[in-house]
Design a protein around this motif. Sequence first.
Motif, PDB file in Angstrom:
ATOM      1  N   VAL A  53       0.850  -1.179   0.000  1.00 43.22           N
ATOM      2  CA  VAL A  53       0.000   0.000   0.000  1.00 43.22           C
ATOM      3  C   VAL A  53       0.894   1.240   0.000  1.00 43.22           C
ATOM      4  N   ASP A  54       0.277   2.415  -0.071  1.00 42.06           N
ATOM      5  CA  ASP A  54       0.999   3.680  -0.043  1.00 42.06           C
ATOM      6  C   ASP A  54       1.139   4.179   1.385  1.00 42.06           C
ATOM      7  N   THR A 125      -9.123   3.828  -3.203  1.00 46.98           N
ATOM      8  CA  THR A 125      -9.028   3.227  -1.870  1.00 46.98           C
ATOM      9  C   THR A 125      -7.589   3.242  -1.362  1.00 46.98           C
ATOM     10  N   HIS A 126      -6.630   3.110  -2.271  1.00 47.91           N
ATOM     11  CA  HIS A 126      -5.216   3.196  -1.940  1.00 47.91           C
ATOM     12  C   HIS A 126      -4.445   3.340  -3.242  1.00 47.91           C
ATOM     13  N   TYR A 127      -3.151   3.568  -3.133  1.00 49.74           N
ATOM     14  CA  TYR A 127      -2.303   3.762  -4.311  1.00 49.74           C
ATOM     15  C   TYR A 127      -1.161   2.740  -4.251  1.00 49.74           C
ATOM     16  N   PRO A 128      -1.392   1.550  -4.801  1.00 46.16           N
ATOM     17  CA  PRO A 128      -0.423   0.454  -4.642  1.00 46.16           C
ATOM     18  C   PRO A 128       0.891   0.687  -5.378  1.00 46.16           C
ATOM     19  N   LEU A 189       7.432   5.381  -0.796  1.00 45.86           N
ATOM     20  CA  LEU A 189       7.136   3.999  -0.429  1.00 45.86           C
ATOM     21  C   LEU A 189       6.086   3.992   0.683  1.00 45.86           C
ATOM     22  N   GLY A 190       5.612   2.795   1.033  1.00 43.28           N
ATOM     23  CA  GLY A 190       4.414   2.681   1.863  1.00 43.28           C
ATOM     24  C   GLY A 190       4.613   2.809   3.353  1.00 43.28           C
ATOM     25  N   VAL A 191       5.409   3.776   3.791  1.00 52.48           N
ATOM     26  CA  VAL A 191       5.634   3.935   5.223  1.00 52.48           C
ATOM     27  C   VAL A 191       5.879   5.401   5.539  1.00 52.48           C
ATOM     28  N   CYS A 192       5.383   5.836   6.695  1.00 56.41           N
ATOM     29  CA  CYS A 192       5.631   7.183   7.198  1.00 56.41           C
ATOM     30  C   CYS A 192       5.724   7.057   8.713  1.00 56.41           C
ATOM     31  N   CYS A 224      -1.836  -9.073   6.173  1.00 49.22           N
ATOM     32  CA  CYS A 224      -1.843  -8.223   4.980  1.00 49.22           C
ATOM     33  C   CYS A 224      -3.148  -7.435   4.909  1.00 49.22           C
ATOM     34  N   PRO A 225      -3.113  -6.179   4.502  1.00 49.76           N
ATOM     35  CA  PRO A 225      -4.348  -5.432   4.287  1.00 49.76           C
ATOM     36  C   PRO A 225      -5.181  -6.106   3.194  1.00 49.76           C
ATOM     37  N   PRO A 226      -6.465  -6.360   3.448  1.00 53.94           N
ATOM     38  CA  PRO A 226      -7.322  -6.984   2.424  1.00 53.94           C
ATOM     39  C   PRO A 226      -7.786  -5.952   1.390  1.00 53.94           C
TER      40      PRO A 226
END
Length: 345
Positions: A53-54, A125-128, A189-192, A224-226
Amino acid sequence: MSVYGLYQPYKVNRPLNRSEKHHRLHQGRPAKVRFFNNEQSVIRINSTYLETVDKFHKGGGDTGLFALLFFMLVSIHLYVLYHCFFVSEKETKDKIIDIVISSLVMSFFYFLSGYFLLKQWFKWTHYPIRFNRKSKMVYVFRTNGSVLTVPWQDIYFTQDKEPGILNDWSIRGHILDSDGETVLETFSLGVCTDKSTTLEYWEFIRCYMEEDVVPELAELIMFCPPAEDRKEGFIFCWQNLLYMGSRLEWLLLPLTLPLSLEASVWRYITCVTGKIPRWPREVLDACRPDPADPVSISAANNPEKMWRLVFANEPRDVWQERYDRMDAATNKIHAVLAKRYGHHI
């Protein structure tokens, strides 16, 4: 709140700054970390590709403040209109002036709150982000729905401090001009989170793309996020925001429980109103996994008793088995890196 990339565009057509050069993350060079942290961002992992995910995904409840502000303004505005039409004894001309003035004043605040709301609601919903290990390509789902396709080695990665008072860092990938200095495009990348965790996250991604440790990395994923080809349900929205690393966090439950519940409502609205991102056919064809691949982890592998994991309340034997498995995987990754790069890492 992470601002750049969604609420505010990244600054491009500019040279790399000193901080970006100092905090650069190099492909082909292992970072000195103890753990390999996926930050529960992995949607799917197999021997062909890793999808995450983003960085905005986990903070989907950030819209709550702006939503409350927006609906409060609507209520106040409706009351002002009602008062002007049905209560006030002023002449019609004066009523119209009051309505115009109040509407002009409210319009600024409508724009302010609505701007932030509509950056998440009714979007995606998200930006993969998808990392193809075999072709060494990276696919980034942009906020406008298009897809950036770029070779792994052509991306300039760096740790970057997020604006604001919080000590949050993210990992940004820059696409540079032929001069190797001018930034043409940027994604994250997908972390902050804190600086040390972002480095552990980077090493997780780098190891997937460059080292022969895919089965071990898969062992480090707890859930894992569904989010793959569907929208997350309200329960998972709440679980993801409430997730606890240890039972010590139970002491904060009187505070975190209601706050996470409130934030999960707004996160769920983001999911419900958003469109599901779809990769174009050429990306799907390029990332087609081997049907016999022994590594295939997704939301389908999430624990059945998810609430026990969320509250760090699994039985001792279940927890110990997972800890031993993850510890063994971590040690094996370190052994592989030490053999390849030397013990100095």
